[in-house]
Structures are given as C-alpha cells and as structure tokens.
Design a protein around this motif. Structure first.
Motif, PDB file in Angstrom:
ATOM      1  N   GLY A   1       0.943  -1.277   0.015  1.00 38.15           N
ATOM      2  CA  GLY A   1       0.131  -0.208  -0.101  1.00 38.15           C
ATOM      3  C   GLY A   1       0.993   1.289  -0.016  1.00 38.15           C
ATOM      4  O   GLY A   1       1.920   1.422   0.685  1.00 38.15           O
ATOM      5  N   ALA A   2       0.350   2.376  -0.628  1.00 42.10           N
ATOM      6  CA  ALA A   2       1.220   3.470  -0.782  1.00 42.10           C
ATOM      7  C   ALA A   2       0.255   4.690  -1.092  1.00 42.10           C
ATOM      8  O   ALA A   2      -1.109   4.612  -1.221  1.00 42.10           O
ATOM      9  CB  ALA A   2       2.298   3.538  -1.946  1.00 42.10           C
ATOM     10  N   HIS A   3       0.563   5.933  -1.368  1.00 41.04           N
ATOM     11  CA  HIS A   3      -0.059   6.823  -1.652  1.00 41.04           C
ATOM     12  C   HIS A   3       0.617   7.637  -2.887  1.00 41.04           C
ATOM     13  O   HIS A   3       1.601   7.962  -2.944  1.00 41.04           O
ATOM     14  CB  HIS A   3      -0.717   7.722  -0.590  1.00 41.04           C
ATOM     15  CG  HIS A   3       0.603   8.454  -0.031  1.00 41.04           C
ATOM     16  ND1 HIS A   3       0.657   9.647  -0.242  1.00 41.04           N
ATOM     17  CD2 HIS A   3       0.995   8.393   1.107  1.00 41.04           C
ATOM     18  CE1 HIS A   3       1.841  10.457   0.567  1.00 41.04           C
ATOM     19  NE2 HIS A   3       2.041   9.443   1.551  1.00 41.04           N
TER      20      HIS A   3
ATOM     21  N   VAL B   1       5.401   4.162  -4.158  1.00 37.85           N
ATOM     22  CA  VAL B   1       4.623   3.941  -5.541  1.00 37.85           C
ATOM     23  C   VAL B   1       5.719   3.207  -6.398  1.00 37.85           C
ATOM     24  O   VAL B   1       5.205   1.930  -6.941  1.00 37.85           O
ATOM     25  CB  VAL B   1       3.914   4.989  -5.909  1.00 37.85           C
ATOM     26  CG1 VAL B   1       3.157   4.600  -7.170  1.00 37.85           C
ATOM     27  CG2 VAL B   1       3.072   5.560  -4.989  1.00 37.85           C
ATOM     28  N   HIS B   2       6.684   4.016  -6.603  1.00 42.16           N
ATOM     29  CA  HIS B   2       7.685   3.298  -7.815  1.00 42.16           C
ATOM     30  C   HIS B   2       8.328   1.989  -7.614  1.00 42.16           C
ATOM     31  O   HIS B   2       8.196   1.120  -8.342  1.00 42.16           O
ATOM     32  CB  HIS B   2       8.672   4.602  -7.913  1.00 42.16           C
ATOM     33  CG  HIS B   2       9.787   3.899  -8.868  1.00 42.16           C
ATOM     34  ND1 HIS B   2      10.911   3.382  -8.525  1.00 42.16           N
ATOM     35  CD2 HIS B   2       9.843   4.067 -10.262  1.00 42.16           C
ATOM     36  CE1 HIS B   2      11.830   3.143  -9.520  1.00 42.16           C
ATOM     37  NE2 HIS B   2      11.008   3.472 -10.607  1.00 42.16           N
TER      38      HIS B   2
ATOM     39  N   PHE C   1      -3.034   4.803  -3.284  1.00 39.47           N
ATOM     40  CA  PHE C   1      -4.360   5.699  -3.125  1.00 39.47           C
ATOM     41  C   PHE C   1      -3.940   7.208  -3.180  1.00 39.47           C
ATOM     42  O   PHE C   1      -2.804   7.657  -2.923  1.00 39.47           O
ATOM     43  CB  PHE C   1      -4.873   5.232  -1.825  1.00 39.47           C
ATOM     44  CG  PHE C   1      -5.285   4.142  -1.435  1.00 39.47           C
ATOM     45  CD1 PHE C   1      -6.393   3.340  -1.866  1.00 39.47           C
ATOM     46  CD2 PHE C   1      -4.439   3.213  -0.650  1.00 39.47           C
ATOM     47  CE1 PHE C   1      -6.768   2.042  -1.448  1.00 39.47           C
ATOM     48  CE2 PHE C   1      -4.712   1.874  -0.362  1.00 39.47           C
ATOM     49  CZ  PHE C   1      -5.978   1.508  -0.709  1.00 39.47           C
ATOM     50  N   ASP C   2      -5.076   8.067  -3.561  1.00 40.94           N
ATOM     51  CA  ASP C   2      -4.809   9.212  -3.315  1.00 40.94           C
ATOM     52  C   ASP C   2      -5.214  10.080  -1.992  1.00 40.94           C
ATOM     53  O   ASP C   2      -5.942   9.293  -1.090  1.00 40.94           O
ATOM     54  CB  ASP C   2      -5.742  10.036  -4.380  1.00 40.94           C
ATOM     55  CG  ASP C   2      -5.527  11.560  -4.714  1.00 40.94           C
ATOM     56  OD1 ASP C   2      -4.601  12.173  -4.138  1.00 40.94           O
ATOM     57  OD2 ASP C   2      -5.943  12.009  -5.772  1.00 40.94           O
TER      58      ASP C   2
ATOM     59  N   LEU D   1       1.725  -4.519   3.445  1.00 42.68           N
ATOM     60  CA  LEU D   1       2.742  -3.611   3.927  1.00 42.68           C
ATOM     61  C   LEU D   1       2.544  -1.994   3.465  1.00 42.68           C
ATOM     62  O   LEU D   1       2.334  -1.873   2.245  1.00 42.68           O
ATOM     63  CB  LEU D   1       4.231  -3.964   3.185  1.00 42.68           C
ATOM     64  CG  LEU D   1       5.006  -4.959   3.859  1.00 42.68           C
ATOM     65  CD1 LEU D   1       6.416  -5.351   3.242  1.00 42.68           C
ATOM     66  CD2 LEU D   1       4.937  -5.228   5.269  1.00 42.68           C
ATOM     67  N   SER D   2       2.185  -1.461   4.449  1.00 45.19           N
ATOM     68  CA  SER D   2       2.087   0.164   4.125  1.00 45.19           C
ATOM     69  C   SER D   2       3.143   0.856   4.109  1.00 45.19           C
ATOM     70  O   SER D   2       4.064   0.943   4.956  1.00 45.19           O
ATOM     71  CB  SER D   2       0.963   0.700   5.129  1.00 45.19           C
ATOM     72  OG  SER D   2       1.226   2.121   5.372  1.00 45.19           O
TER      73      SER D   2
END
Length: 431
Positions: A84-86, A239-240, A264-265, A310-311
């Motif tokens: 997970g990322a933003h 994200v990358h 996510f945004d 994994l955040s």
C-alpha cells in the motif's frame, strides 16, 4: 518460479525519471499503468463484468490505482500480499476561480493541500499540472513543465524581523503565485491558456484538478552521489518501488499469494474519499477478484484472514542539525535500508508479529532494515496503515524509507534506499 533480478542503483535512477514525469497523482497512476502494461497487465473497468483468468489486471480511479496478478493455480480463497502507498503530496492547488491579481500583477488563486513546508515553495520556479475535465465527461492530463509561476518572498529590507523572529506566512495573503503582468484580470484566462497548452478546443474544459510543482529535476547530490534530491518522494518513492516489485513477479508462475499494489490518493488530508485508503476501492477490488474466480463469501473471508499489507510511506531520517527531535535510541540513517515504523498508540499499524514478518522478508532479500519510533515528546504522524487494517480487517505493517525535508517541495533520500526497499517488497510479495 525463477528468482527475479535484484534491483540496484539503476532502480534509483529510474525513480528520478518517474518523479519528474509524475507532477500530479493523475500522472503518477498513468505512468504506473504504462509500466505495468509493458509486462502484460491490462486495465479492467469497474463497470464491466470481471473474469477469473490468471494474469495481471489493474483498476484506475482518479489519482488511485489498484493492480494485482493472479498466478497459475490460485484458488478463490488464496490470500493477498499487498503493498500500500499513496500518490498525493502536499502542494498548492488551483481554486475554482483561479484568475486573480493586484497592482499590475497577474496571479493564480491557490489553496493549501495537505501540510507542506510553506517556505519551500517560495522563490521557486513552478509548473502547473493535473487533470482537465471536458464537456463530454472525458478527462485529459496537462503538464506545463516549465517556469510558469512563482511565489515571491518579501525582501528582507521590507521585513527586518525575519532573521530574528523567523518567517511568518499568511496562507491566504502570502502564497498566491504570480504568472505575469496586466492591469485587467479576466475570468477564464488560466483555463484558456491550459486548453491551448493541451491542444483542447476553446471553452471545452468545464472542470479541473490542478496543482503546482517545482520544475527543477531530481538530481544526485553529495561528494560521491550517494544522495538524491527531488520532489514528491513522499510518497511516489514507495509507489515506484511497489510498481517495480509487482512487475518483477508478473512472469512468475506458482506463487502462494496474489500480489497486489494499492496506491491511493488523498492520504495527506485524511484518506476519506472514493480514491482514498478510507474509501471502498481496495475492498471492492479484492472481493471482486475472489468472486470472479468462483469464490463465495466464505472464500472471501478466508482470503482476507490470510492477507497481509505492507503500508509503505516515507519516514524521518535522523537530522544532523536537530537530533534532539528524534528518539534517542532510534536514529534511522539514509542508505541504511528501509525502516519499520512503530507506534504503540496505533498511529502506525505495526505490532510484534508484523515486525517478524517484515524481518523475514528483509532477510530473504538480504536487505538491512531499521526501526523508527517517534520521540515521546513529539506528536507522531500516521499513514494509510491503521486505516487499511481497521477498514478491511487485514494484518498491516508500516514501513518505508527514511528521508530528510519531508513535505518540502524538494526532499532528500539516500541513493541506495529505493532499490533496497524494492528488493524487500519483491521478497514480501513472493511470500
């Protein structure tokens, strides 16, 4: 499956390319999708019926992307492994009536998004990027990636107190950028300019989501190039790395989990949107994947019970000029490997079991890791981790890369940490 190639500093160079090409969340997810399509992923529409065949799929919604790869032999109850990322970063965003100005200056009316270091946006050459919505409901990305705007700081001769008392900025009065000269401010000038830039007919744009960005490109820094300076590392760095890790597993056959990337945004302002981590997007995609493979609600419950997320978000490296602001026994260093983020008040979702899980992934990848804990006297930030854990009932661990100048228009990381994170993510996703 055969082991994927290990990432090295070439991954970090590619990160710099990704950062420069992604001045908005909409550009970031478009670039992520393009990279995934090159390794066989295909987009699926939320309004279409989904099939349960193997292979890579992704869903785009605004500034968010959820991508997953169903391996050979996957069952309806096969658990997921999620990174997970933003995609969003603090910045200055254009207001609904953008055309303003005073005293012969033409300006753009902006609103503060998230919690930026406001001083970092002063006297910096800024471009403008984002999403334009047309009369027919379609959208078009736009990116003016050249010096267009500037927020000029008041000269010290007119504010002698700034050196002794520090810079004080009024968010309404002092942060409206200039973009030209002219006595007459006309409604529609900025959007007409962007229509021309994007090759869109005059009057076709009826909605916009636009934001400023620094046009200075990412660069290696330091005597030996061991550092990287650039924009939006929080959190396009994660994200990358997540995209690279998922793509590395796309050709694999027999995986024990279904690897997923969820970017996510709106994390910077609470995640409460249809594209944020507190919205239904991730849960909807995971459930539909189960049901598309012939699963029942029981299969969905079994899959979620075995799922781990994994955040991944940036964290604070120890600052050499402010070391007292950090916990005295936890000093994460750049190029020391990814960080495990811990807070017993659940601002991060990590617990002891999560630590063991992440430690095992790092050991498998031969990647060192560090631990971040906030100073007890300082309030702790948070991430999508606790939201993901609570909303979906899945085990979640908060990790990331240690950086300096978080929330600045230009942040700083170690040149080795991005590829170390990517290698750890591959090991985690592969199980």
């Amino acid at each position: 499956m055969s082991a994927p190639s290990r990432f090295d500093r070439g991954h970090t160079d590619d990160l710099m390319t990704f950062l420069a090409a992604s001045p908005s969340p909409y550009h970031a997810v478009a670039n992520a999708a393009e990279r995934l399509e090159k390794v066989g992923f295909r987009q699926v529409a939320e309004t279409d019926a989904w099939d349960g065949t193997t292979g890579g799929r992704y869903v785009l919604r605004g500034g968010a992307i959820v991508a997953w790869h169903v391996p050979e032999g996957a069952q309806p109850h096969t658990p997921f492994r999620i990174v997970g990322a933003h995609t969003d970063s603090p910045n200055l965003r254009v207001k609904p009536r953008p055309d303003t100005g005073a005293h012969g200056w033409r300006q753009v009316a902006v609103e503060i998004y998230g919690g930026p270091l406001l001083n970092s946006w002063l006297d910096r050459d800024l471009g403008l990027a984002g999403r334009l919505t047309l009369r027919d409901g379609s959208t078009r990305l736009v990116n003016v990636d050249r010096p267009l705007l500037r927020v000029p700081q008041l000269a010290i001769h007119l504010d002698r107190s700034v050196s002794a008392e520090g810079l004080k900025l009024d968010k309404q009065r002092h942060l409206q950028p200039i973009w030209g000269l002219g006595g007459d401010v006309r409604d529609g000038d900025l959007i007409a300019f962007l229509e021309e830039e994007a090759g869109i007919g005059a009057g076709e744009v009826t909605g916009w989501d636009l934001m400023t960005h620094s046009v200075e490109p990412p660069a290696h820094l330091g005597r030996d190039g061991e550092l990287v300076a650039g924009p939006r590392m929080d959190n396009l760095l994660s994200v990358h790395s997540g995209v690279a890790a998922l793509a590395a597993l796309a050709g694999g056959g027999d995986l024990p989990y279904i690897p997923v990337l969820a970017a996510f945004d709106h994390e910077e302002n609470g995640s409460q949107s249809d594209t944020g981590a507190d919205g239904p997007l991730l849960g909807s995609v995971l459930e539909r994947s189960v049901f598309a493979r012939g699963g029942s609600y029981e299969d969905r419950a079994r899959a979620f019970a075995g799922t781990v997320c994994l955040s991944s978000d940036t964290g604070h490296a120890v600052h050499p000029n402010y070391a007292e602001r950090h916990d005295p026994t936890h000093h994460p260093r750049v190029n020391g490997g990814p960080i495990l983020k811990v807070n017993v008040n659940n601002r991060y979702a990590t617990d002891g079991s999560g630590r063991a899980l992440f430690a095992a992934a790092c050991e498998k990848a031969d990647v060192p890791f560090q631990t971040f804990v906030s100073n007890n006297s300082m309030p702790c930030g948070t991430t999508i981790g606790p939201i993901t854990a609570a909303r979906h009932g899945i085990t979640t661990v908060d990790i990331g890369v240690a950086i300096l100048s978080m929330h600045s228009a230009r942040e700083l990381c170690g040149a080795d940490d991005p590829h170390l994170l990517a290698n750890a993510l591959v090991a985690f996703l592969a199980g």
